[in-house]
Design a protein around this motif. Structure first.
Motif, PDB file in Angstrom:
ATOM      1  N   MET A   1       0.699  -1.212  -0.009  1.00 43.13           N
ATOM      2  CA  MET A   1      -0.091  -0.021   0.153  1.00 43.13           C
ATOM      3  C   MET A   1       0.904   1.270  -0.081  1.00 43.13           C
ATOM      4  O   MET A   1       1.920   1.256   0.672  1.00 43.13           O
ATOM      5  CB  MET A   1      -0.947  -0.107   1.204  1.00 43.13           C
ATOM      6  CG  MET A   1      -1.649   1.372   1.228  1.00 43.13           C
ATOM      7  SD  MET A   1      -2.837   1.261   2.676  1.00 43.13           S
ATOM      8  CE  MET A   1      -4.093   0.583   1.782  1.00 43.13           C
ATOM      9  N   ILE A   2       0.499   2.380  -0.698  1.00 41.45           N
ATOM     10  CA  ILE A   2       1.096   3.536  -0.586  1.00 41.45           C
ATOM     11  C   ILE A   2       0.084   4.395   0.270  1.00 41.45           C
ATOM     12  O   ILE A   2      -0.707   4.422   0.249  1.00 41.45           O
ATOM     13  CB  ILE A   2       1.044   4.179  -2.067  1.00 41.45           C
ATOM     14  CG1 ILE A   2       1.681   3.328  -3.088  1.00 41.45           C
ATOM     15  CG2 ILE A   2       1.667   5.461  -2.134  1.00 41.45           C
ATOM     16  CD1 ILE A   2       1.486   3.582  -4.595  1.00 41.45           C
ATOM     17  N   THR A   3       0.981   5.099   1.159  1.00 45.18           N
ATOM     18  CA  THR A   3       0.423   5.962   2.127  1.00 45.18           C
ATOM     19  C   THR A   3       0.832   7.341   1.931  1.00 45.18           C
ATOM     20  O   THR A   3       2.171   7.577   1.609  1.00 45.18           O
ATOM     21  CB  THR A   3       0.880   5.569   3.584  1.00 45.18           C
ATOM     22  OG1 THR A   3       0.488   4.245   3.798  1.00 45.18           O
ATOM     23  CG2 THR A   3       0.340   6.415   4.693  1.00 45.18           C
ATOM     24  N   VAL A   4      -0.010   8.526   1.988  1.00 45.47           N
ATOM     25  CA  VAL A   4       0.414   9.721   1.444  1.00 45.47           C
ATOM     26  C   VAL A   4      -0.339  10.521   2.611  1.00 45.47           C
ATOM     27  O   VAL A   4      -1.557  10.325   2.759  1.00 45.47           O
ATOM     28  CB  VAL A   4      -0.271   9.943   0.078  1.00 45.47           C
ATOM     29  CG1 VAL A   4       0.243  11.588  -0.315  1.00 45.47           C
ATOM     30  CG2 VAL A   4       0.206   9.287  -0.967  1.00 45.47           C
ATOM     31  N   SER A   5       0.458  11.206   3.097  1.00 50.92           N
ATOM     32  CA  SER A   5       0.018  12.308   4.086  1.00 50.92           C
ATOM     33  C   SER A   5       0.515  13.626   3.901  1.00 50.92           C
ATOM     34  O   SER A   5       1.623  13.810   3.437  1.00 50.92           O
ATOM     35  CB  SER A   5       0.711  11.876   5.645  1.00 50.92           C
ATOM     36  OG  SER A   5       1.887  12.032   5.702  1.00 50.92           O
ATOM     37  N   TYR A   6      -0.332  14.783   4.217  1.00 51.19           N
ATOM     38  CA  TYR A   6      -0.122  16.075   3.812  1.00 51.19           C
ATOM     39  C   TYR A   6      -0.494  17.120   4.933  1.00 51.19           C
ATOM     40  O   TYR A   6      -1.373  16.870   5.841  1.00 51.19           O
ATOM     41  CB  TYR A   6      -0.222  16.434   2.448  1.00 51.19           C
ATOM     42  CG  TYR A   6      -1.836  16.488   2.472  1.00 51.19           C
ATOM     43  CD1 TYR A   6      -2.454  17.779   2.715  1.00 51.19           C
ATOM     44  CD2 TYR A   6      -2.631  15.461   2.320  1.00 51.19           C
ATOM     45  CE1 TYR A   6      -3.949  17.865   2.690  1.00 51.19           C
ATOM     46  CE2 TYR A   6      -3.972  15.222   2.474  1.00 51.19           C
ATOM     47  CZ  TYR A   6      -4.829  16.745   2.278  1.00 51.19           C
ATOM     48  OH  TYR A   6      -6.047  17.097   2.314  1.00 51.19           O
ATOM     49  N   HIS A  19       4.732   0.779  -1.493  1.00 49.32           N
ATOM     50  CA  HIS A  19       4.702   0.361  -2.738  1.00 49.32           C
ATOM     51  C   HIS A  19       3.453  -0.033  -2.807  1.00 49.32           C
ATOM     52  O   HIS A  19       2.751  -0.711  -2.416  1.00 49.32           O
ATOM     53  CB  HIS A  19       5.914  -0.576  -3.277  1.00 49.32           C
ATOM     54  CG  HIS A  19       7.250  -0.032  -3.214  1.00 49.32           C
ATOM     55  ND1 HIS A  19       7.563   0.644  -4.121  1.00 49.32           N
ATOM     56  CD2 HIS A  19       8.248  -0.187  -2.433  1.00 49.32           C
ATOM     57  CE1 HIS A  19       9.059   1.175  -3.888  1.00 49.32           C
ATOM     58  NE2 HIS A  19       9.195   0.634  -2.848  1.00 49.32           N
ATOM     59  N   ALA A  20       3.249  -0.050  -4.285  1.00 54.83           N
ATOM     60  CA  ALA A  20       1.680  -0.743  -4.799  1.00 54.83           C
ATOM     61  C   ALA A  20       2.312  -2.149  -5.000  1.00 54.83           C
ATOM     62  O   ALA A  20       3.447  -2.694  -5.364  1.00 54.83           O
ATOM     63  CB  ALA A  20       1.280  -0.165  -6.374  1.00 54.83           C
ATOM     64  N   PRO A  21       1.157  -3.014  -4.966  1.00 61.34           N
ATOM     65  CA  PRO A  21       1.409  -4.733  -5.153  1.00 61.34           C
ATOM     66  C   PRO A  21       1.723  -4.707  -6.564  1.00 61.34           C
ATOM     67  O   PRO A  21       1.412  -4.061  -7.531  1.00 61.34           O
ATOM     68  CB  PRO A  21      -0.023  -5.217  -4.712  1.00 61.34           C
ATOM     69  CG  PRO A  21      -0.824  -4.215  -5.016  1.00 61.34           C
ATOM     70  CD  PRO A  21      -0.045  -2.822  -4.727  1.00 61.34           C
ATOM     71  N   LYS A  22       2.398  -5.988  -6.875  1.00 64.55           N
ATOM     72  CA  LYS A  22       2.546  -6.336  -8.228  1.00 64.55           C
ATOM     73  C   LYS A  22       1.246  -6.308  -9.097  1.00 64.55           C
ATOM     74  O   LYS A  22       0.098  -6.854  -8.675  1.00 64.55           O
ATOM     75  CB  LYS A  22       3.033  -7.831  -8.116  1.00 64.55           C
ATOM     76  CG  LYS A  22       3.543  -8.418  -9.356  1.00 64.55           C
ATOM     77  CD  LYS A  22       4.228  -9.783  -9.383  1.00 64.55           C
ATOM     78  CE  LYS A  22       4.829 -10.063 -10.725  1.00 64.55           C
ATOM     79  NZ  LYS A  22       5.787 -11.040 -10.815  1.00 64.55           N
ATOM     80  N   GLY A  23       1.370  -5.781 -10.353  1.00 56.53           N
ATOM     81  CA  GLY A  23       0.443  -5.825 -11.294  1.00 56.53           C
ATOM     82  C   GLY A  23      -0.162  -4.502 -11.069  1.00 56.53           C
ATOM     83  O   GLY A  23      -0.946  -3.791 -11.882  1.00 56.53           O
ATOM     84  N   MET A  24       0.072  -3.374 -10.077  1.00 56.62           N
ATOM     85  CA  MET A  24      -0.167  -2.157  -9.882  1.00 56.62           C
ATOM     86  C   MET A  24       0.895  -0.982  -9.662  1.00 56.62           C
ATOM     87  O   MET A  24       0.579  -0.107  -9.221  1.00 56.62           O
ATOM     88  CB  MET A  24      -1.320  -2.014  -8.662  1.00 56.62           C
ATOM     89  CG  MET A  24      -2.283  -3.169  -8.709  1.00 56.62           C
ATOM     90  SD  MET A  24      -3.674  -2.757  -9.697  1.00 56.62           S
ATOM     91  CE  MET A  24      -4.073  -1.358  -9.339  1.00 56.62           C
ATOM     92  N   GLU A  25       1.913  -1.429 -10.421  1.00 55.49           N
ATOM     93  CA  GLU A  25       3.049  -0.584 -10.235  1.00 55.49           C
ATOM     94  C   GLU A  25       2.841   0.735 -11.116  1.00 55.49           C
ATOM     95  O   GLU A  25       3.558   1.595 -10.541  1.00 55.49           O
ATOM     96  CB  GLU A  25       4.250  -1.413 -10.950  1.00 55.49           C
ATOM     97  CG  GLU A  25       4.858  -2.491 -10.326  1.00 55.49           C
ATOM     98  CD  GLU A  25       4.262  -3.763 -10.880  1.00 55.49           C
ATOM     99  OE1 GLU A  25       3.145  -3.618 -11.610  1.00 55.49           O
ATOM    100  OE2 GLU A  25       4.816  -4.957 -10.537  1.00 55.49           O
ATOM    101  N   PHE A  26       1.838   0.821 -11.957  1.00 49.78           N
ATOM    102  CA  PHE A  26       1.604   2.260 -12.399  1.00 49.78           C
ATOM    103  C   PHE A  26       1.249   3.212 -11.304  1.00 49.78           C
ATOM    104  O   PHE A  26       1.523   4.569 -11.600  1.00 49.78           O
ATOM    105  CB  PHE A  26       0.442   2.025 -13.720  1.00 49.78           C
ATOM    106  CG  PHE A  26      -0.739   1.543 -12.895  1.00 49.78           C
ATOM    107  CD1 PHE A  26      -1.786   2.615 -12.717  1.00 49.78           C
ATOM    108  CD2 PHE A  26      -1.225   0.083 -12.824  1.00 49.78           C
ATOM    109  CE1 PHE A  26      -2.969   2.233 -12.066  1.00 49.78           C
ATOM    110  CE2 PHE A  26      -2.502   0.016 -12.180  1.00 49.78           C
ATOM    111  CZ  PHE A  26      -3.452   0.866 -12.081  1.00 49.78           C
TER     112      PHE A  26
END
Length: 99
Positions: A1-6, A19-26
């Motif tokens: 999972m990608i975590t974004v805080s701001y 990171h995103a899981p395999k297959g979701m690298e985009f």
């Protein structure tokens, strides 16, 4: 999972990790383009590069320069759209306080 805080206060802040899981690298690529572009532009406006950290799977950008607020807003708008479409893999949240 990608975590974004701001945070968009006197000190603007963007932190991205994971990171995103395999297959979701985009997803990593899309968020990295926005984050890297923000870092580049903030780096041009701020005198110190100490406020920018970019590593594999991790990025932090801080700025107190009010000229950078539209840049943060633009990057956050793009990341927000990605998180809305892919909530299973991207967590997007505003921080209540800086730690």
């Amino acid at each position: 999972m990608i975590t974004v805080s701001y945070k968009l206060t006197d000190t603007m802040y963007l932190k991205v990790s994971g990171h995103a899981p395999k297959g979701m690298e985009f997803l990593c690529s899309a968020i990295s383009v926005l984050t890297d572009t923000l870092a580049h532009l903030v780096g041009k406006n701020d005198e110190s590069a100490d406020n920018i950290v970019l590593e594999d799977g991790y990025g932090e950008i801080y700025s107190k320069n009010p000229q950078n607020k539209p840049l943060f807003e633009f990057a956050l708008a793009g990341i927000s759209q990605i998180a809305n479409v892919y909530p299973r893999w991207v967590q997007f949240q505003e921080e209540q306080s800086l730690s």
